[in-house]
Write an enzyme that holds these catalytic residues in place. Structure first.
Site, mmCIF file in Angstrom:
data_model
loop_
_atom_site.group_PDB
_atom_site.id
_atom_site.type_symbol
_atom_site.label_atom_id
_atom_site.label_comp_id
_atom_site.label_asym_id
_atom_site.label_seq_id
_atom_site.Cartn_x
_atom_site.Cartn_y
_atom_site.Cartn_z
ATOM 1 N N HIS A 91 76.074 98.162 9.185
ATOM 2 C CA HIS A 91 76.908 97.355 8.457
ATOM 3 C C HIS A 91 77.467 96.887 8.700
ATOM 4 C CE1 HIS A 91 75.914 100.260 4.449
ATOM 5 N NE2 HIS A 91 74.977 99.138 4.505
ATOM 6 N N LYS A 141 71.024 91.537 8.586
ATOM 7 C CA LYS A 141 71.970 89.564 8.055
ATOM 8 C C LYS A 141 72.457 89.208 8.722
ATOM 9 C CE LYS A 141 72.170 91.713 3.367
ATOM 10 N NZ LYS A 141 73.034 92.234 2.188
ATOM 11 N N TYR A 176 78.243 106.154 0.515
ATOM 12 C CA TYR A 176 78.339 106.971 0.692
ATOM 13 C C TYR A 176 78.405 108.489 0.720
ATOM 14 C CZ TYR A 176 74.094 103.991 1.579
ATOM 15 O OH TYR A 176 72.595 103.048 1.800
ATOM 16 N N HIS A 196 64.293 100.524 0.004
ATOM 17 C CA HIS A 196 65.875 100.992 -0.193
ATOM 18 C C HIS A 196 66.583 102.110 -0.366
ATOM 19 C CE1 HIS A 196 68.681 97.621 1.213
ATOM 20 N NE2 HIS A 196 70.193 98.158 -0.299
ATOM 21 N N ARG A 206 65.759 97.484 7.086
ATOM 22 C CA ARG A 206 65.567 97.340 5.561
ATOM 23 C C ARG A 206 64.323 96.852 5.188
ATOM 24 N NH1 ARG A 206 70.590 94.930 7.367
ATOM 25 N NH2 ARG A 206 72.483 95.015 6.666
ATOM 26 N N ARG A 265 66.667 103.978 2.889
ATOM 27 C CA ARG A 265 67.362 103.250 3.775
ATOM 28 C C ARG A 265 68.902 104.376 2.974
ATOM 29 N NH1 ARG A 265 70.383 99.948 6.879
ATOM 30 N NH2 ARG A 265 71.908 98.718 5.934
#
Length: 313
Positions: free
Chosen positions: A284, A186, A293, A258, A162, A261
């Site tokens: 994730h 995150k 994806y 992004h 990110r 990414r």
């Protein structure tokens, strides 16, 4: 923590208590706190417009009506998309859950109200040949800025980072012996991602020939990617570098950090990588997030099959 908007005393106290809990006990970021404050502040204003100043008078129908108002628009507020309305409902559910657990309410009226389903938005990736054109355009020149830009874009695409993770990188986050990089994602969760040979080579060139020149203009900060004044490169700086490089590469579609990414994940799956490995690389929390994806790659396989197999048409 910013002060919430002026509300009737009961709502005011409840909102302040909740925000303090999120700030002090949960340690949420300022950005997240502001978003929660905005969403629940709008909810409190909605309750006030209906003459409700006691949260004990709220039932599930009131919360459901608030969701309807979000989607249809009311007053000075235009209708919200399903994703934005869903975010607000999640905030309201968290607010009521806190009050119930804290004993301020006997029951949780928002528990049965579910956020609206958002339409599936497939991630936008660009083909490999355009990624290569972008990286080639970043390789032009031997100035400190050119060497930095090549290393920056190689890392963005090469590790699927990110933009926030890239600008937060410090020099010590690189392990050149093992050729890995430590990213902080995150929730401040760390993950270790391998560096490909192209990213590793670009980083070596930047660190030995360019970063010392840029660092000499600043105060010796540990940031890996520096701007022209020797300070830490910002998100806006990354966007500007990417936009300028895309223009030189002749890429006309909209592209963002992004996008690289998304391209990283899509190209890995197209190359046969296991979805759970891609999940780990992307950081994730759930494989469900990564599985979007696989929808992209299956659609591409279906398109190739339809055009190539004699019995497909």
């Amino acid at each position: 923590m910013p002060d919430p908007q002026r509300l009737p005393d009961a709502l005011d106290r409840a909102l302040r208590d909740w925000l303090t809990h999120l700030d002090v006990e949960r340690g949420l970021s300022r950005h997240t706190l502001r978003a929660y404050e905005r969403d629940v502040g709008r909810y409190a204003a909605y309750l006030r417009s209906r003459g409700i100043t006691d949260l004990a008078a709220v039932d599930s129908a009131v919360v459901s009506d608030f969701l309807v108002a979000l989607r249809s628009g009311e007053g000075d507020h235009p209708p919200l998309a399903a994703s934005s309305a869903g975010r607000a409902v999640v905030a309201v559910r968290a607010f009521h859950r806190f009050l119930a657990l804290d004993g301020a309410l006997e029951a949780d009226p928002a528990r049965s109200v579910t956020p609206p389903k958002t339409p599936l938005r497939l991630p936008k990736a660009i083909p490999l040949d355009r990624v290569e054109a972008l990286l080639a355009a970043a390789s032009v020149g031997d100035t400190p800025a050119a060497l930095r830009d090549r290393a920056l874009l190689e890392v963005l695409y090469g590790v699927g980072a990110r933009v926030s993770e890239v600008v937060d990188l410090d020099v010590d986050d690189l392990d050149r012996d093992s050729e890995v990089v430590r990213l902080r994602g995150k929730g401040d969760k760390e993950r270790i991602v391998p560096l490909g040979s192209y990213a590793a080579a670009a980083l070596d060139a930047y660190r030995t020939r360019a970063r010392p020149v840029l660092a000499a203009k600043g105060r010796g900060i540990p940031a890996l990617f520096l701007n022209q004044r020797g300070g830490r490169l910002t998100r806006q700086g990354v966007w500007a570098i990417l936009k300028a490089t895309a223009e030189r590469a002749g890429i006309t579609e909209e592209i963002s950090p992004h996008t690289l990414r998304h391209s990283f994940a899509t190209h890995l799956l197209q190359g046969g990588a296991d979805v759970r490995i891609v999940q780990e690389l992307l950081g994730h929390a759930s494989v469900t997030t990564t599985q979007i994806y696989t929808k992209v790659t299956i659609d591409q396989l279906r398109e190739v099959y339809a055009g190539a197999h004699p019995r497909a048409r």
